[in-house]
Write a protein that holds these residues in place. Structure first.
Motif, PDB file in Angstrom:
ATOM      1  N   ARG A   1       0.830  -1.211   0.000  1.00 10.48           N
ATOM      2  CA  ARG A   1       0.000   0.000   0.000  1.00 10.48           C
ATOM      3  C   ARG A   1       0.872   1.272   0.000  1.00 10.48           C
ATOM      4  NH1 ARG A   1      -2.976  -3.919   1.476  1.00 10.48           N
ATOM      5  NH2 ARG A   1      -5.245  -3.876   1.395  1.00 10.48           N
ATOM      6  N   GLY A   2       1.975   1.140   0.706  1.00 12.08           N
ATOM      7  CA  GLY A   2       2.915   2.281   0.708  1.00 12.08           C
ATOM      8  C   GLY A   2       3.375   2.582  -0.692  1.00 12.08           C
ATOM      9  N   LYS A   3       3.743   1.484  -1.409  1.00 15.13           N
ATOM     10  CA  LYS A   3       4.226   1.664  -2.785  1.00 15.13           C
ATOM     11  C   LYS A   3       3.139   2.287  -3.648  1.00 15.13           C
ATOM     12  CE  LYS A   3       6.869  -2.323  -3.134  1.00 15.13           C
ATOM     13  NZ  LYS A   3       6.936  -3.640  -3.737  1.00 15.13           N
ATOM     14  N   THR A   4       1.918   1.845  -3.441  1.00 13.75           N
ATOM     15  CA  THR A   4       0.811   2.301  -4.289  1.00 13.75           C
ATOM     16  C   THR A   4       0.412   3.742  -4.002  1.00 13.75           C
ATOM     17  OG1 THR A   4       0.033   0.055  -4.104  1.00 13.75           O
ATOM     18  CG2 THR A   4      -1.486   1.633  -5.125  1.00 13.75           C
ATOM     19  N   TYR A   5       0.303   4.102  -2.690  1.00 10.89           N
ATOM     20  CA  TYR A   5      -0.265   5.425  -2.356  1.00 10.89           C
ATOM     21  C   TYR A   5       0.751   6.395  -1.736  1.00 10.89           C
ATOM     22  CZ  TYR A   5      -4.490   2.607  -2.776  1.00 10.89           C
ATOM     23  OH  TYR A   5      -5.446   1.761  -3.217  1.00 10.89           O
ATOM     24  N   ALA A   6       1.486   5.896  -0.744  1.00 15.35           N
ATOM     25  CA  ALA A   6       2.294   6.819   0.061  1.00 15.35           C
ATOM     26  C   ALA A   6       3.366   7.525  -0.754  1.00 15.35           C
ATOM     27  CB  ALA A   6       2.935   6.075   1.223  1.00 15.35           C
ATOM     28  N   VAL A   7       3.855   6.860  -1.824  1.00 14.90           N
ATOM     29  CA  VAL A   7       4.913   7.493  -2.620  1.00 14.90           C
ATOM     30  C   VAL A   7       4.423   8.797  -3.248  1.00 14.90           C
ATOM     31  CG1 VAL A   7       6.222   5.438  -3.161  1.00 14.90           C
ATOM     32  CG2 VAL A   7       4.285   6.077  -4.594  1.00 14.90           C
ATOM     33  N   TRP A   8       3.083   8.938  -3.353  1.00  9.80           N
ATOM     34  CA  TRP A   8       2.543  10.162  -3.970  1.00  9.80           C
ATOM     35  C   TRP A   8       2.605  11.373  -3.021  1.00  9.80           C
ATOM     36  CZ3 TRP A   8       2.017  10.514  -8.924  1.00  9.80           C
ATOM     37  CH2 TRP A   8       1.843   9.350  -9.665  1.00  9.80           C
ATOM     38  N   ALA A   9       2.722  11.036  -1.745  1.00  6.94           N
ATOM     39  CA  ALA A   9       2.702  12.145  -0.774  1.00  6.94           C
ATOM     40  C   ALA A   9       3.834  13.151  -0.995  1.00  6.94           C
ATOM     41  CB  ALA A   9       2.742  11.589   0.646  1.00  6.94           C
ATOM     42  N   PRO A  10       5.110  12.669  -1.110  1.00 11.16           N
ATOM     43  CA  PRO A  10       6.182  13.663  -1.358  1.00 11.16           C
ATOM     44  C   PRO A  10       5.950  14.424  -2.655  1.00 11.16           C
ATOM     45  CG  PRO A  10       7.116  11.510  -0.830  1.00 11.16           C
ATOM     46  CD  PRO A  10       5.662  11.313  -0.966  1.00 11.16           C
ATOM     47  N   ALA A  11       5.475  13.691  -3.693  1.00 14.93           N
ATOM     48  CA  ALA A  11       5.232  14.358  -4.975  1.00 14.93           C
ATOM     49  C   ALA A  11       4.187  15.454  -4.804  1.00 14.93           C
ATOM     50  CB  ALA A  11       4.768  13.326  -5.997  1.00 14.93           C
ATOM     51  N   TRP A  12       3.200  15.148  -3.982  1.00 11.52           N
ATOM     52  CA  TRP A  12       2.115  16.106  -3.754  1.00 11.52           C
ATOM     53  C   TRP A  12       2.648  17.362  -3.038  1.00 11.52           C
ATOM     54  CZ3 TRP A  12      -0.585  17.012   1.087  1.00 11.52           C
ATOM     55  CH2 TRP A  12      -1.724  17.802   0.935  1.00 11.52           C
ATOM     56  N   LEU A  13       3.470  17.102  -2.024  1.00 13.97           N
ATOM     57  CA  LEU A  13       4.025  18.219  -1.254  1.00 13.97           C
ATOM     58  C   LEU A  13       4.939  19.075  -2.135  1.00 13.97           C
ATOM     59  CD1 LEU A  13       4.857  16.409   2.104  1.00 13.97           C
ATOM     60  CD2 LEU A  13       3.174  18.221   1.773  1.00 13.97           C
ATOM     61  N   ILE A  14       5.774  18.375  -2.927  1.00 16.19           N
ATOM     62  CA  ILE A  14       6.710  19.113  -3.787  1.00 16.19           C
ATOM     63  C   ILE A  14       5.947  19.937  -4.826  1.00 16.19           C
ATOM     64  CG2 ILE A  14       8.515  18.827  -5.576  1.00 16.19           C
ATOM     65  CD1 ILE A  14       9.423  16.334  -3.854  1.00 16.19           C
ATOM     66  N   SER A  15       4.883  19.347  -5.366  1.00 13.72           N
ATOM     67  CA  SER A  15       4.115  20.083  -6.381  1.00 13.72           C
ATOM     68  C   SER A  15       3.516  21.350  -5.779  1.00 13.72           C
ATOM     69  CB  SER A  15       3.009  19.195  -6.947  1.00 13.72           C
ATOM     70  OG  SER A  15       1.999  19.001  -5.964  1.00 13.72           O
ATOM     71  N   GLY A  16       3.078  21.235  -4.535  1.00  9.35           N
ATOM     72  CA  GLY A  16       2.515  22.427  -3.861  1.00  9.35           C
ATOM     73  C   GLY A  16       3.545  23.515  -3.723  1.00  9.35           C
ATOM     74  N   GLN A  17       4.733  23.088  -3.303  1.00  2.49           N
ATOM     75  CA  GLN A  17       5.814  24.066  -3.123  1.00  2.49           C
ATOM     76  C   GLN A  17       6.176  24.713  -4.454  1.00  2.49           C
ATOM     77  OE1 GLN A  17       6.725  24.724  -0.023  1.00  2.49           O
ATOM     78  NE2 GLN A  17       7.964  26.412  -0.818  1.00  2.49           N
ATOM     79  N   LEU A  18       6.217  23.861  -5.501  1.00  2.00           N
ATOM     80  CA  LEU A  18       6.570  24.383  -6.829  1.00  2.00           C
ATOM     81  C   LEU A  18       5.529  25.390  -7.320  1.00  2.00           C
ATOM     82  CD1 LEU A  18       7.913  21.198  -8.670  1.00  2.00           C
ATOM     83  CD2 LEU A  18       9.220  23.207  -7.935  1.00  2.00           C
ATOM     84  N   LEU A  19       4.269  25.083  -7.056  1.00  2.00           N
ATOM     85  CA  LEU A  19       3.183  25.998  -7.452  1.00  2.00           C
ATOM     86  C   LEU A  19       3.376  27.368  -6.789  1.00  2.00           C
ATOM     87  CD1 LEU A  19      -0.062  23.850  -7.349  1.00  2.00           C
ATOM     88  CD2 LEU A  19       0.720  25.255  -9.271  1.00  2.00           C
ATOM     89  N   GLN A  20       3.657  27.277  -5.486  1.00  2.00           N
ATOM     90  CA  GLN A  20       3.856  28.517  -4.713  1.00  2.00           C
ATOM     91  C   GLN A  20       5.036  29.311  -5.258  1.00  2.00           C
ATOM     92  OE1 GLN A  20       1.974  29.690  -1.960  1.00  2.00           O
ATOM     93  NE2 GLN A  20       3.232  31.491  -2.352  1.00  2.00           N
ATOM     94  N   GLU A  21       6.160  28.583  -5.461  1.00  2.00           N
ATOM     95  CA  GLU A  21       7.370  29.251  -5.960  1.00  2.00           C
ATOM     96  C   GLU A  21       7.128  29.861  -7.327  1.00  2.00           C
ATOM     97  OE1 GLU A  21      10.074  29.814  -4.282  1.00  2.00           O
ATOM     98  OE2 GLU A  21       9.350  28.713  -2.549  1.00  2.00           O
ATOM     99  N   GLY A  22       6.434  29.086  -8.163  1.00  5.64           N
ATOM    100  CA  GLY A  22       6.144  29.549  -9.517  1.00  5.64           C
ATOM    101  C   GLY A  22       5.323  30.820  -9.497  1.00  5.64           C
ATOM    102  N   TRP A  23       4.332  30.865  -8.616  1.00  2.00           N
ATOM    103  CA  TRP A  23       3.473  32.051  -8.497  1.00  2.00           C
ATOM    104  C   TRP A  23       4.294  33.275  -8.063  1.00  2.00           C
ATOM    105  CZ3 TRP A  23      -0.804  33.965 -10.157  1.00  2.00           C
ATOM    106  CH2 TRP A  23      -1.418  35.027  -9.508  1.00  2.00           C
TER     107      TRP A  23
END
Lengths: 274, 628
Positions: B568-590
């Motif tokens: 389950r970690g492989k399936t779902y949890a790996v998305w968590a860092p990607a999600w956090l990083i994408s948020g940060q990138l959105l903020q930085e980009g703005w």
């Protein structure tokens, strides 16, 4: 031809007569001195002495009033070297109460003796020169009498409703008579400045005294209490306090003139509770 | 070759360090030379911080430069040389000695000669509030022996003191040649013949006195009579209280000013009159109405203050704006004091750190009702509502993000608590002069607010904790609009903006919050799914152990706890860092596109939503997060 010669002679004579008359007019004081009696010379000296004394009074008064007004705006100081200032509304105000690094409250409101010293400092720095300039080296008097000023000492005495300047300035005046030079020594009058500096200081001291006392702040209820307790000190003084921020306050005191010829006098200072 | 390069580099670094050390050292030496404690400047100042060049006396260098630890600069009471001068507290020893005074340790009231009190000389010749030594000095200066001096320690009210000095043993002292003086018996010396007078008799009634009665009027000069207008005779002797001679007794105006209602005063033209000590105040001011939400109440002031009382004269927001929705530039609280007929203004500062509040007679006594009080504006902590220092506050944002979530198990409140804290009305108000502007209420499933169920399954409210009394000047915290302890969902509103201080309002950037929102919900779904891994991986293997025939239990990951977590970690949890990083990138980009492009995009966005009017806009600030 003869007529022309006659006209020339008359013109020359006329010029000579006019020249003699003018010379007489210009040299009359010197000429009259040669024939003046001692009594007359004394009378002239007496009349000039009064004018001279008045001129001295006017000049000392003028210069000193300016000084006291300027000093009032600087919290009782002429020289503010080393004192803290607070900048507010395009002006600097002398901080007369602040906390030192040991968190103790320091009172820098000058004592009356210190204000007297500030006056002496002012005289030495610029006041004496200003008085001399105002008197123009007695040039208007020296047309008729000889003036020899002595050593000048002016001592201010601060009273509740006035400042009295004790002027110790013997001035020798002399006039040549037919027989000898008549000499008199003029002593100056004490000069009264209608500046209620003593009262002003009392009120400023009330404020600073409270601020120096731990736990006391001159504001709100304490302000009202002082009006109740000191109605006679407060009667002819108007106060205003402007807070720069929560710890720094500028106080403006202004006298309300109540005597003919009196002008309002301001005494400003700042406190820093931080 | 390489060795040589390294050597050169090392030498360069060493030289650099030496050079820097020297410059720092010389700077500090220079600084020490510049500043120090000067015992005497030679210009009348002692124990002041100044430069060596400006100092004539001893000069002490070294921090803290302010003389506090120099023995000659210790503070105490100064007893001036001139006995006519008052003792003063808080003076440095050096300053006191410079004017010939004597420094004394201890408080002014503890020094016998400095104790203040009422000084009555010769049975009422003079009555003044003075310090003991001043009283002695005045007594002697007026030519009296010290046994003619009475000193009432602690009486510091001037009027009370004057009244204490008022004596009934008055009379006329008759000298030769018709000269007379109306005063107390003790004042009649040097060949004067004292004739006691009472019952409305004055020197005018003494035959030997050559004087003219009722020559002029003036304020009383005898102790206790100063507040009334009196007649004076041609020799300057005080007579009875003035009244209008042209009118029958008691019918016309009188010189009895009835202090404290009025008191005798001179004016610059030489007139004397009873001046009312009260002050008429009229105008409009503002009062804070601590309702829900707080609003400014306009109050019409039309009152008469008696001398020695005060009222508040406050301004919190733009005149006439009771909702506090206008900028508060330059406004401040003030106290108006009535001082013997004059209004004295005590302004409390544009920074609005101090507030004027009416006194509360219930807690402060009935007399307090006549005085304005100063209260410290406790606005500083409002924005901390909902902040948490748990783990240095790192996860507080995550908690705030999940806070308004009401559909998960547990609810947003629990998540917000686990990660940090969240703000509520109660917490906000406990922080000082703060009010909770609630934008969205927290849903409370299955329980009353505050109940266990509510705390477990409810969502956090969304809003901001703002100052009730807007600070001003340099205190203005405009940048905190839309921020605060629950920054994630808090949107800067006009009310919040103006409550933060002297701020101008520009509509908040809705796209930032909208972006957060759009980014948040997939994240929340992901978080929910990840959150369920724990119960799944514990409960499913237990279930499968007792129900091995269940089809779901055929899958290995449902039988083995570790395999369950791994899969389950492989399936779902790996998305968590990607999600956090994408948020940060959105903020930085703005942030990267710059404010100009941001403004253009915002404007276009507004036009698309609201039409060409662009919706509501306010102020002239730079937008940012709402306030400037």
């Amino acid at each position: 031809m003869q007529k022309r010669g006659q006209v020339t002679t008359f013109v020359i004579i006329a010029i000579i007569v006019v020249a003699v008359v003018l010379l007489g007019v210009f040299l009359w004081p010197q000429i009259s001195e040669r024939f003046m009696s001692e009594e007359r010379a004394s009378e002239v000296l007496a009349s000039k002495s009064d004018s001279l004394r008045d001129a001295v009074e006017d000049c000392v008064k003028l210069v000193s009033e300016d000084f006291f007004h300027d000093m009032g705006l600087q919290g009782g100081y002429y020289d503010t070297t080393g004192l803290d200032n607070l900048y507010y509304a395009d002006n600097f105000f002398t901080v007369v109460m602040f906390k030192n690094s040991n968190n103790k409250r320091v009172n820098k409101l000058p004592l009356l003796g210190q204000m007297a010293y500030q006056y002496q400092l002012f005289l030495d720095t610029e006041g004496n020169a200003a008085i001399d300039r105002c008197l123009n080296d007695f040039s208007s008097f020296e047309k008729t009498i000889d003036v020899t000023p002595g050593v000048r000492t002016i001592t201010p005495i601060v009273y509740y409703d006035a400042v009295i300047l004790d002027v110790d300035w013997p001035i020798s005046v002399s006039k040549q008579s037919a027989k000898k030079k008549v000499t008199q020594t003029i002593n100056q009058k004490s000069i009264i400045l209608m500046i209620p500096l003593g009262n002003m200081w009392n009120v400023a001291n009330m404020i600073v005294d409270c601020e120096v006392k731990p736990g006391c702040k001159y504001e709100a209820v304490i302000w009202d209490e002082m009006i109740w307790d000191y109605p006679f000190d407060m009667q002819y003084i108007s106060k205003e306090a402007r807070r720069v921020n929560k710890d720094q306050i500028v106080f403006f005191l202004e006298s309300v003139p109540y005597r003919p010829g009196e002008e309002s006098f301001k005494f400003n200072f700042a406190i820093d509770r931080s | 070759m390489r060795k040589t390069k390294n050597k050169a580099f090392v030498i360069f670094i060493v030289l650099l360090i030496i050079t820097l050390s020297f410059s720092v050292l010389s700077f500090s030496v220079e600084a020490q030379e510049q500043e120090g404690c000067c015992l005497d400047t030679g210009t009348g100042q002692q124990c002041v911080r100044t430069s060596r060049e400006e100092c004539e006396g001893r000069f002490y260098t070294g921090p803290p430069y302010d003389c506090a630890n120099i023995p000659e600069c210790q503070l105490g009471t100064c007893i001036p040389k001139n006995k006519a001068e008052a003792c003063v507290r808080g003076k440095t020893e050096a300053e006191c000695r410079a004017v010939g005074g004597v420094p004394a340790a201890g408080e002014l009231e503890e020094i016998e000669q400095c104790v203040p009190g009422c000084c009555v000389i010769a049975g009422g010749v003079k009555a003044e509030v003075l310090q003991h030594r001043q009283c002695e000095n005045m007594t002697q200066r007026l030519g009296w022996d010290l046994d003619q001096m009475e000193f009432f320690e602690g009486v510091t009210n001037q009027k009370e003191c004057k009244d204490m000095g008022a004596k009934s043993d008055l009379g006329c002292c008759v000298y030769t040649g018709g000269d007379c003086s109306y005063n107390v018996r003790e004042e009649c010396t040097e060949g004067g013949n004292f004739i006691p007078l009472s019952g409305g008799l004055y020197c005018r009634d003494v035959q030997e006195c050559a004087l003219e009665t009722h020559a002029y009027t003036g304020c009383g000069v005898l102790p206790g009579t100063e507040t009334n207008i009196h007649w004076f005779d041609s020799q300057g002797n005080q007579e009875e209280i003035w009244n209008d001679d042209a009118q029958p007794q008691g019918a016309g105006p009188t010189g009895d000013c009835q202090y404290p209602l009025a008191m005798c005063e001179n004016d610059i033209n030489g007139n004397v009159y009873c001046r009312s000590t009260s002050c008429k105040v009229s105008g409009t001011a503002q009062e804070m109405n601590l309702k829900n939400p707080p609003a400014v109440k306009l109050v019409d002031i039309d009152t008469t203050l008696i001398s020695g009382t005060s009222i508040c004269y406050n301004f919190f927001t733009h005149y006439g704006d009771s909702r506090m929705l206008e900028r508060s530039t330059g406004l401040q609280n003030q106290i108006l004091h009535c001082s013997l007929g004059k209004i004295e203004i005590e302004t409390l500062g544009e920074s609005r750190d101090s507030l004027c509040v009416p006194a509360d007679p219930e807690t402060q006594g009935v007399g307090a009702a006549f005085h304005a009080n100063i209260k410290t504006n406790m606005w500083q902590n409002c924005s901390q509502c909902g902040e948490s220092s748990t783990l240095g506050g790192i996860l507080d944002g995550a908690g705030d993000l999940l806070g308004p979530n009401w559909f998960g198990i547990p609810g947003g409140r629990t998540w917000a608590k686990i990660f940090g804290d969240f703000c509520t009305k109660e917490k906000c108000e406990a922080l000082g002069d703060c009010y909770y502007h609630q934008d969205l209420t927290g849903f409370d499933f299955g329980g009353e607010p505050g109940s266990t169920a509510s705390e477990l399954f409810g969502a956090t409210p969304v809003g901001s904790c703002d100052p009730i009394y807007p600070p001003g000047g340099e205190n203005s915290a405009c940048a905190e609009c839309g921020a605060g302890g629950d920054e994630v969902w808090n949107l800067c509103t006009r009310a919040e903006c103006y409550s933060k201080g002297d701020c101008s309002f520009t509509e908040a950037d809705p796209f930032r919050k909208a972006g957060t929102f759009a980014w948040f919900w997939p994240g929340l779904a992901l978080a929910e799914r990840v959150g369920q891994i724990i119960p799944e991986c514990i409960l499913t293997p237990l279930y499968c152990a007792s129900n091995p025939e269940d089809l779901a239990c055929l899958h290995e990951s449902n039988n083995n706890v570790l395999k369950c977590f791994a899969d389950r970690g492989k399936t779902y949890a790996v998305w968590a860092p990607a999600w956090l990083i994408s948020g940060q990138l959105l903020q930085e980009g703005w942030n990267l596109i710059g404010s100009e492009v941001q403004s253009t995009l915002l404007q276009k966005g507004k036009e698309a939503i609201f039409g060409n009017n662009g919706g509501e806009s306010g102020g002239n600030g730079n937008g940012g997060n709402g306030g400037d």
